[in-house]
Scaffold this active site. Structure first.
Site, PDB file in Angstrom:
ATOM      1  N   SER A   2       0.843  -1.193   0.000  1.00  0.00           N
ATOM      2  CA  SER A   2       0.000   0.000   0.000  1.00  0.00           C
ATOM      3  C   SER A   2       0.885   1.252   0.000  1.00  0.00           C
ATOM      4  O   SER A   2       2.019   1.229   0.470  1.00  0.00           O
ATOM      5  CB  SER A   2      -0.926  -0.012   1.208  1.00  0.00           C
ATOM      6  OG  SER A   2      -0.165   0.090   2.378  1.00  0.00           O
ATOM      7  N   LEU A   4       2.016   2.701  -2.639  1.00  0.00           N
ATOM      8  CA  LEU A   4       2.931   2.691  -3.780  1.00  0.00           C
ATOM      9  C   LEU A   4       2.384   3.513  -4.949  1.00  0.00           C
ATOM     10  O   LEU A   4       3.131   3.924  -5.826  1.00  0.00           O
ATOM     11  CB  LEU A   4       3.087   1.229  -4.224  1.00  0.00           C
ATOM     12  CG  LEU A   4       4.423   0.802  -4.794  1.00  0.00           C
ATOM     13  CD1 LEU A   4       5.560   1.218  -3.897  1.00  0.00           C
ATOM     14  CD2 LEU A   4       4.434  -0.703  -4.971  1.00  0.00           C
ATOM     15  N   ASP A  60      -9.570   5.471  -3.320  1.00  0.00           N
ATOM     16  CA  ASP A  60      -9.156   5.367  -4.732  1.00  0.00           C
ATOM     17  C   ASP A  60     -10.295   5.720  -5.686  1.00  0.00           C
ATOM     18  O   ASP A  60     -10.052   6.211  -6.792  1.00  0.00           O
ATOM     19  CB  ASP A  60      -8.663   3.949  -5.045  1.00  0.00           C
ATOM     20  CG  ASP A  60      -7.204   3.783  -4.653  1.00  0.00           C
ATOM     21  OD1 ASP A  60      -6.443   4.751  -4.815  1.00  0.00           O
ATOM     22  OD2 ASP A  60      -6.847   2.703  -4.153  1.00  0.00           O
ATOM     23  N   GLU A 139      -5.646 -12.764   1.805  1.00  0.00           N
ATOM     24  CA  GLU A 139      -6.943 -12.169   1.464  1.00  0.00           C
ATOM     25  C   GLU A 139      -7.140 -11.907  -0.024  1.00  0.00           C
ATOM     26  O   GLU A 139      -8.250 -11.989  -0.536  1.00  0.00           O
ATOM     27  CB  GLU A 139      -7.119 -10.853   2.221  1.00  0.00           C
ATOM     28  CG  GLU A 139      -7.380 -11.049   3.695  1.00  0.00           C
ATOM     29  CD  GLU A 139      -7.545  -9.740   4.433  1.00  0.00           C
ATOM     30  OE1 GLU A 139      -7.099  -8.709   3.917  1.00  0.00           O
ATOM     31  OE2 GLU A 139      -8.127  -9.777   5.533  1.00  0.00           O
ATOM     32  N   CYS A 371     -20.216  19.488   6.946  1.00  0.00           N
ATOM     33  CA  CYS A 371     -20.881  18.455   7.735  1.00  0.00           C
ATOM     34  C   CYS A 371     -20.706  18.675   9.244  1.00  0.00           C
ATOM     35  O   CYS A 371     -21.430  19.465   9.821  1.00  0.00           O
ATOM     36  CB  CYS A 371     -20.412  17.069   7.280  1.00  0.00           C
ATOM     37  SG  CYS A 371     -21.638  15.806   7.653  1.00  0.00           S
ATOM     38  N   GLU A 395     -25.133  14.007  19.322  1.00  0.00           N
ATOM     39  CA  GLU A 395     -24.077  13.010  19.104  1.00  0.00           C
ATOM     40  C   GLU A 395     -22.990  13.147  20.172  1.00  0.00           C
ATOM     41  O   GLU A 395     -22.437  12.159  20.642  1.00  0.00           O
ATOM     42  CB  GLU A 395     -23.458  13.225  17.711  1.00  0.00           C
ATOM     43  CG  GLU A 395     -22.260  12.319  17.419  1.00  0.00           C
ATOM     44  CD  GLU A 395     -21.621  12.576  16.049  1.00  0.00           C
ATOM     45  OE1 GLU A 395     -21.938  13.595  15.406  1.00  0.00           O
ATOM     46  OE2 GLU A 395     -20.794  11.746  15.647  1.00  0.00           O
ATOM     47  N   HIS A 497     -21.275  17.231   1.596  1.00  0.00           N
ATOM     48  CA  HIS A 497     -19.825  17.139   1.389  1.00  0.00           C
ATOM     49  C   HIS A 497     -19.457  17.638  -0.009  1.00  0.00           C
ATOM     50  O   HIS A 497     -19.414  16.852  -0.965  1.00  0.00           O
ATOM     51  CB  HIS A 497     -19.356  15.687   1.555  1.00  0.00           C
ATOM     52  CG  HIS A 497     -19.357  15.238   2.976  1.00  0.00           C
ATOM     53  ND1 HIS A 497     -18.283  15.430   3.810  1.00  0.00           N
ATOM     54  CD2 HIS A 497     -20.315  14.640   3.712  1.00  0.00           C
ATOM     55  CE1 HIS A 497     -18.572  14.945   5.013  1.00  0.00           C
ATOM     56  NE2 HIS A 497     -19.800  14.466   4.981  1.00  0.00           N
ATOM     57  N   GLU A 499     -16.679  18.384  -1.145  1.00  0.00           N
ATOM     58  CA  GLU A 499     -15.358  17.911  -1.610  1.00  0.00           C
ATOM     59  C   GLU A 499     -15.444  16.725  -2.570  1.00  0.00           C
ATOM     60  O   GLU A 499     -14.520  16.468  -3.323  1.00  0.00           O
ATOM     61  CB  GLU A 499     -14.451  17.567  -0.421  1.00  0.00           C
ATOM     62  CG  GLU A 499     -14.821  16.327   0.399  1.00  0.00           C
ATOM     63  CD  GLU A 499     -15.790  16.592   1.536  1.00  0.00           C
ATOM     64  OE1 GLU A 499     -16.589  17.556   1.432  1.00  0.00           O
ATOM     65  OE2 GLU A 499     -15.766  15.841   2.529  1.00  0.00           O
TER      66      GLU A 499
HETATM   67  N1  GLN Z   1     -20.994  13.054  12.933  1.00  0.00           N
HETATM   68  C1  GLN Z   1     -21.904  13.878  12.207  1.00  0.00           C
HETATM   69  C2  GLN Z   1     -23.145  13.121  11.777  1.00  0.00           C
HETATM   70  O1  GLN Z   1     -23.128  11.910  11.756  1.00  0.00           O
HETATM   71  C3  GLN Z   1     -21.215  14.514  11.014  1.00  0.00           C
HETATM   72  C4  GLN Z   1     -20.800  13.525   9.977  1.00  0.00           C
HETATM   73  C5  GLN Z   1     -19.769  14.038   9.028  1.00  0.00           C
HETATM   74  O2  GLN Z   1     -19.093  15.030   9.280  1.00  0.00           O
HETATM   75  N2  GLN Z   1     -19.573  13.359   7.932  1.00  0.00           N
HETATM   76  O3  GLN Z   1     -24.144  13.696  11.459  1.00  0.00           O
END
Ligand code: GLN
Length: 520
Positions: A2, A4, A60, A139, A371, A395, A497, A499
């Site tokens: 891994s 590489l 990946d 594996e 998030c 949470e 997200h 990104e």
């Molecule tokens: N822990 C938070 C949730 O589950 C945010 C999750 C995250 O940042 N991807 O809602």
């Protein structure tokens, strides 16, 4: 082994074939026993990449999407658990008609079926299948065996093996060593696979004499041994392989005729690659999170910042700051042009993130929250602007008197941790005349999600009264997706997200707007 660069080599070969007008895609095989990457610690394994169709995948897959500028479905990340569960399920249904169910042929058949059906269903010209792990691992054996069978069934003109190896340079002698390559090829041949091409990772370009030696000991023609040396920018790897003639060789081995001279494709790609370079100005970003010991934990966020910086003609430097070690010492956040808080889970380090959001808001420093960074920015605002006692996310503190971030209602009865978050792409409606609308220049966007908690709408009036704007929502107004503070220079946080949608040359708009604000 891994690290590489198998992922980059696979993506680069796929890119070269795509530039030659072939319809390509990539599959990643992860021989571990997790069903998917969702339950894996990002610090040990790198980021969990989320696909449009809600897969929690190996990082990946993100490389493939960024190189190919194309969405990859979750079916393209195959794990041992998925294969075995399917075979066991069929056995329980009696589908094997009394046969003794075995690794060969039943497990290998299931592996072959999946790979072939992806290629057929998507009508691909070429499918690149990347097998994770190291040759010799227990594996990965059934997967390599399945690939060996595909080759013997479909013939060498339809299946090629590219083996990624290492030629380390020992400082003392300054010589490129070939033994690791020799031994790993031996290991591969022992299980019936003779590689067609070798992609050899090395620090400086592979010397002619090293190539010769590798070729002799591995039974791979010298022109089929490729140097894959270190470069600053991974998007240069396709060019490096192309300069060594890899496309021509692949076309010949596949007996494909009419290799196209796709100069327009190359012009477009080169423009993108060349934009990722050193500029005069550097924007300094602090990334405050919990998984800072491994840079790969936030690999897509890092890439997104770089894509955005390149399109505005600046460098970006990203300093990872451990929210757990902040200990209320906000001087560590001084001197940055912008602060980014990426995704995260659990209690550890959360107070540091809340203080970070507070610092950014009060000091008017551009803030991008993703998030967890959205949720904890809301907690901070709830505590310090709305005066909500001990406001928190359920949470982090399930008994908080003010759960401004609470469990998604449909999550209340969820027992299984794996695959049960709110996952994948959903439409988000953007509010008129908001910063979000300015950024996205659209009234509806589609973005990927991965969360279990969300903004608690009970508190919405209080937040709005105090100057927060919720400028994006989904599911008919049920969920808050974007928050912003108009009186601030740039305070923008998103429940989704962004990104996972950023690609080189096509940065995600929120990153671009964030860096523009940080640069001013
Ligand atoms: N822990 C938070 C949730 O589950 C945010 C999750 C995250 O940042 N991807 O809602």
């Amino acid at each position: 082994m891994s690290g590489l660069g198998k992922g980059v080599v696979s993506s680069s070969i796929a890119k070269l074939l795509q530039l030659s007008n072939q319809k390509v895609s990539c599959v990643k095989i992860d021989p571990y026993l997790n069903f998917d990457a969702g339950t894996m610690n990002p610090v040990a394994h790198g980021e969990v990449f989320v696909t449009d169709d809600g897969g929690e995948c190996d990082m990946d897959i993100g490389n493939y999407e960024r190189f190919l500028n194309q969405d990859i479905p979750k079916s393209h990340n195959i794990t041992t658990a998925q294969i075995y569960s399917k075979v066991i399920e069929s056995e329980r249904k009696g589908e094997y008609l009394g046969a003794c169910v075995q690794i060969i042929p039943h497990i290998t058949d299931e592996i072959k079926k999946r790979i072939r059906s992806i290629a057929e269903d998507e009508k691909l010209d070429i499918l690149i299948v990347e097998c994770g792990g190291t040759v010799g691992d227990i594996e990965s054996l059934p997967f390599l065996e399945a690939l060996r069978q595909i080759r013997s069934e479909d013939g060498p003109e339809n299946v090629l093996f590219v083996h990624v190896t290492l030629a380390p340079s020992l400082d003392v002698v300054g010589e490129q060593k070939t033994k690791p390559t020799q031994h790993s090829v031996q290991e591969l041949r022992r299980i019936g696979i003779q590689p067609d091409l070798l992609s050899v990772r090395c620090t400086i370009p592979l010397l002619e004499k090293t190539k010769k030696k590798i070729s002799m000991f591995t039974n791979v023609l010298i022109q089929d041994v490729f140097s894959c040396h270190d470069v600053d920018n991974i998007f240069l790897i396709p060019q490096i392989l192309n300069d060594q003639g890899i496309v021509d060789i692949i076309f010949k081995k596949f007996r494909m005729i009419g290799l196209v001279n796709a100069s327009e494709n190359w012009d477009r790609w080169n423009k993108i690659v060349n934009s990722i370079k050193k500029y005069e100005d550097t924007i300094k970003i602090a990334m405050v999170g919990k998984y800072v010991t491994l840079a790969d934990s936030y690999v897509s966020v890092n890439h997104s910042l770089k894509h955005a910086a390149a399109t505005i003609g600046k460098n970006v430097s990203i300093e990872l700051i451990d929210s757990e070690n902040l200990n209320g010492d906000m001087t560590k956040l001084g001197g940055f042009d912008g602060i980014l808080v990426p995704g995260g889970f659990g209690t550890r380090g959360s107070e540091g993130i809340i203080k970070t959001a507070n610092f950014a808001r009060e000091k008017n420093v551009p803030y991008l929250g993703i998030c967890f960074g959205f949720q904890l920015a809301a907690v901070e605002f709830g505590r310090n602007v709305c005066g909500l006692d001990n406001a928190n996310s359920a949470e982090i503190e399930p008994k908080t008197p003010n759960p401004v971030i609470d469990l998604l209602p449909e999550q209340k009865d969820v027992d299984n941790m794996g695959g049960s978050l709110r996952l994948g792409a959903n439409d988000i409606i953007i509010k008129d005349n908001s910063l979000a609308q300015k950024i996205y220049n659209s009234s509806v966007i589609s973005k990927r999600h991965r969360h279990r908690f969300e903004f608690n709408k009970q508190y919405i009036d209080k937040f709005i009264e105090k100057g927060m704007v919720f400028s994006g929502e989904s599911d008919n107004g049920k969920r808050m997706e974007i928050l912003e503070i108009p009186s601030h220079k740039f305070f923008f946080a998103v429940q989704f997200h962004p990104e996972f949608n950023s690609r080189p040359g096509f940065p995600e708009d929120a990153f671009k707007a964030f860096l523009e604000a940080a640069a001013n």
